[in-house]
Write a protein that holds these residues in place. Sequence first.
Motif, PDB file in Angstrom:
ATOM      1  N   GLU A 145      10.241   3.137  10.000  1.00  0.00           N
ATOM      2  CA  GLU A 145      10.199   2.095   8.981  1.00  0.00           C
ATOM      3  C   GLU A 145       8.887   1.326   9.120  1.00  0.00           C
ATOM      4  OE1 GLU A 145      12.656   1.712   6.746  1.00  0.00           O
ATOM      5  OE2 GLU A 145      13.761   3.353   7.692  1.00  0.00           O
ATOM      6  N   ILE A 146       8.229   1.077   8.013  1.00  0.00           N
ATOM      7  CA  ILE A 146       6.989   0.302   8.052  1.00  0.00           C
ATOM      8  C   ILE A 146       7.333  -1.153   7.794  1.00  0.00           C
ATOM      9  CG2 ILE A 146       4.704  -0.042   7.062  1.00  0.00           C
ATOM     10  CD1 ILE A 146       4.814   2.987   6.307  1.00  0.00           C
ATOM     11  N   TYR A 147       7.175  -1.963   8.830  1.00  0.00           N
ATOM     12  CA  TYR A 147       7.437  -3.395   8.699  1.00  0.00           C
ATOM     13  C   TYR A 147       6.399  -4.012   7.765  1.00  0.00           C
ATOM     14  CZ  TYR A 147       8.123  -8.283   9.793  1.00  0.00           C
ATOM     15  OH  TYR A 147       8.351  -9.624   9.681  1.00  0.00           O
ATOM     16  N   GLU A 148       5.122  -3.666   7.997  1.00  0.00           N
ATOM     17  CA  GLU A 148       4.048  -4.210   7.170  1.00  0.00           C
ATOM     18  C   GLU A 148       2.785  -3.390   7.378  1.00  0.00           C
ATOM     19  OE1 GLU A 148       3.582  -8.649   5.831  1.00  0.00           O
ATOM     20  OE2 GLU A 148       2.777  -8.431   7.871  1.00  0.00           O
ATOM     21  N   VAL A 149       1.964  -3.352   6.347  1.00  0.00           N
ATOM     22  CA  VAL A 149       0.623  -2.778   6.405  1.00  0.00           C
ATOM     23  C   VAL A 149      -0.327  -3.954   6.559  1.00  0.00           C
ATOM     24  CG1 VAL A 149      -1.128  -1.511   5.106  1.00  0.00           C
ATOM     25  CG2 VAL A 149       1.271  -0.830   4.953  1.00  0.00           C
ATOM     26  N   SER A 150      -1.215  -3.894   7.550  1.00  0.00           N
ATOM     27  CA  SER A 150      -2.068  -5.049   7.799  1.00  0.00           C
ATOM     28  C   SER A 150      -3.507  -4.639   8.077  1.00  0.00           C
ATOM     29  CB  SER A 150      -1.512  -5.873   8.963  1.00  0.00           C
ATOM     30  OG  SER A 150      -1.495  -5.105  10.145  1.00  0.00           O
ATOM     31  N   ALA A 151      -4.410  -5.581   7.792  1.00  0.00           N
ATOM     32  CA  ALA A 151      -5.834  -5.349   8.024  1.00  0.00           C
ATOM     33  C   ALA A 151      -6.538  -6.691   8.189  1.00  0.00           C
ATOM     34  CB  ALA A 151      -6.450  -4.577   6.859  1.00  0.00           C
ATOM     35  N   MET A 152      -7.707  -6.630   8.749  1.00  0.00           N
ATOM     36  CA  MET A 152      -8.533  -7.826   8.878  1.00  0.00           C
ATOM     37  C   MET A 152      -9.015  -8.281   7.500  1.00  0.00           C
ATOM     38  SD  MET A 152     -12.289  -8.322  10.755  1.00  0.00           S
ATOM     39  CE  MET A 152     -11.922  -7.044  11.897  1.00  0.00           C
ATOM     40  N   ILE A 153      -9.462  -7.334   6.676  1.00  0.00           N
ATOM     41  CA  ILE A 153     -10.124  -7.647   5.409  1.00  0.00           C
ATOM     42  C   ILE A 153      -9.421  -6.946   4.250  1.00  0.00           C
ATOM     43  CG2 ILE A 153     -12.291  -7.454   4.101  1.00  0.00           C
ATOM     44  CD1 ILE A 153     -13.713  -7.138   6.859  1.00  0.00           C
ATOM     45  N   ASP A 154      -9.272  -7.665   3.154  1.00  0.00           N
ATOM     46  CA  ASP A 154      -8.847  -7.063   1.893  1.00  0.00           C
ATOM     47  C   ASP A 154     -10.019  -7.136   0.924  1.00  0.00           C
ATOM     48  OD1 ASP A 154      -7.356  -5.973  -0.178  1.00  0.00           O
ATOM     49  OD2 ASP A 154      -6.340  -7.849  -0.667  1.00  0.00           O
ATOM     50  N   LEU A 155     -10.263  -6.034   0.227  1.00  0.00           N
ATOM     51  CA  LEU A 155     -11.235  -5.993  -0.867  1.00  0.00           C
ATOM     52  C   LEU A 155     -10.434  -5.783  -2.153  1.00  0.00           C
ATOM     53  CD1 LEU A 155     -13.928  -3.683   0.796  1.00  0.00           C
ATOM     54  CD2 LEU A 155     -13.844  -6.186   0.768  1.00  0.00           C
ATOM     55  N   LEU A 158     -11.066  -3.568  -5.348  1.00  0.00           N
ATOM     56  CA  LEU A 158     -10.967  -2.110  -5.300  1.00  0.00           C
ATOM     57  C   LEU A 158      -9.536  -1.608  -5.469  1.00  0.00           C
ATOM     58  CD1 LEU A 158     -13.578  -1.390  -2.497  1.00  0.00           C
ATOM     59  CD2 LEU A 158     -13.888  -1.337  -4.985  1.00  0.00           C
ATOM     60  N   GLY A 159      -8.562  -2.525  -5.499  1.00  0.00           N
ATOM     61  CA  GLY A 159      -7.192  -2.185  -5.880  1.00  0.00           C
ATOM     62  C   GLY A 159      -6.286  -1.596  -4.809  1.00  0.00           C
ATOM     63  N   GLY A 160      -6.745  -1.467  -3.591  1.00  0.00           N
ATOM     64  CA  GLY A 160      -5.932  -0.838  -2.558  1.00  0.00           C
ATOM     65  C   GLY A 160      -4.661  -1.585  -2.220  1.00  0.00           C
ATOM     66  N   SER A 176      -9.998 -12.123   2.671  1.00  0.00           N
ATOM     67  CA  SER A 176     -10.382 -11.228   1.590  1.00  0.00           C
ATOM     68  C   SER A 176     -11.746 -11.616   1.044  1.00  0.00           C
ATOM     69  CB  SER A 176      -9.333 -11.218   0.484  1.00  0.00           C
ATOM     70  OG  SER A 176      -9.284 -12.460  -0.155  1.00  0.00           O
ATOM     71  N   PHE A 177     -12.370 -10.616   0.449  1.00  0.00           N
ATOM     72  CA  PHE A 177     -13.646 -10.817  -0.240  1.00  0.00           C
ATOM     73  C   PHE A 177     -13.427 -10.353  -1.672  1.00  0.00           C
ATOM     74  CE2 PHE A 177     -14.918 -10.576   4.149  1.00  0.00           C
ATOM     75  CZ  PHE A 177     -15.985 -11.450   4.257  1.00  0.00           C
TER      76      PHE A 177
END
Length: 180
Positions: A145-155, A158-160, A176-177
């Motif tokens: 199960e994926i609790y959450e998708v995480s990252a340092m930066i959101d762009l 670009l729609g991801g 985010s930028f």
Amino acid sequence: MDYFAETIKNAIRTVPDWPKPGVQFRDITTVLQDRTAFRKLIDAFVHRYHGHQIDAVAAVDARGFIIGSALAYELNASLVLIRKKGKLPFDTLVEDYELEYGTASVELHKDAFKPGDNVVLVDDLIATGGTMLAAARLIRRIGAEIYEVSAMIDLPDLGGSEKLRAENLKVYTVCSFEGD
């Protein structure tokens, strides 16, 4: 902008026109070199997931390994590496995804998770979302199960992140930028 986000965003170096004209490259090496910013980055993730039953942190090749290893350690969770195709030595599952000009693949050991494991999927940034979507599909194929998708930066331009949410995935990014 919160305490962590402001510090992290200010520590990220923007390199104009790299690797090609018109691209604003977000260089995370400056965050890693700044001991205060790096600590706040990891703390942002730890504070978010502390107290939740996270069994594993799945880190995407290669910059996701930096964040993922520190986070897994702090959460007392296992670290699972999602690699580019051909880099893992045992039985794997492979997931292809679209790039701007062609396709790429990521892979995961078939025994990386137990069914029902609660996983945080982490990378350095979310751009078009292709790599993260492929990684999420691999994790789900094993039955975790994926609790959450995480990252340092959101762009977000670009729609991801929106593509990830459209696949019923929760998304968290430290900063985010948008339109920059």
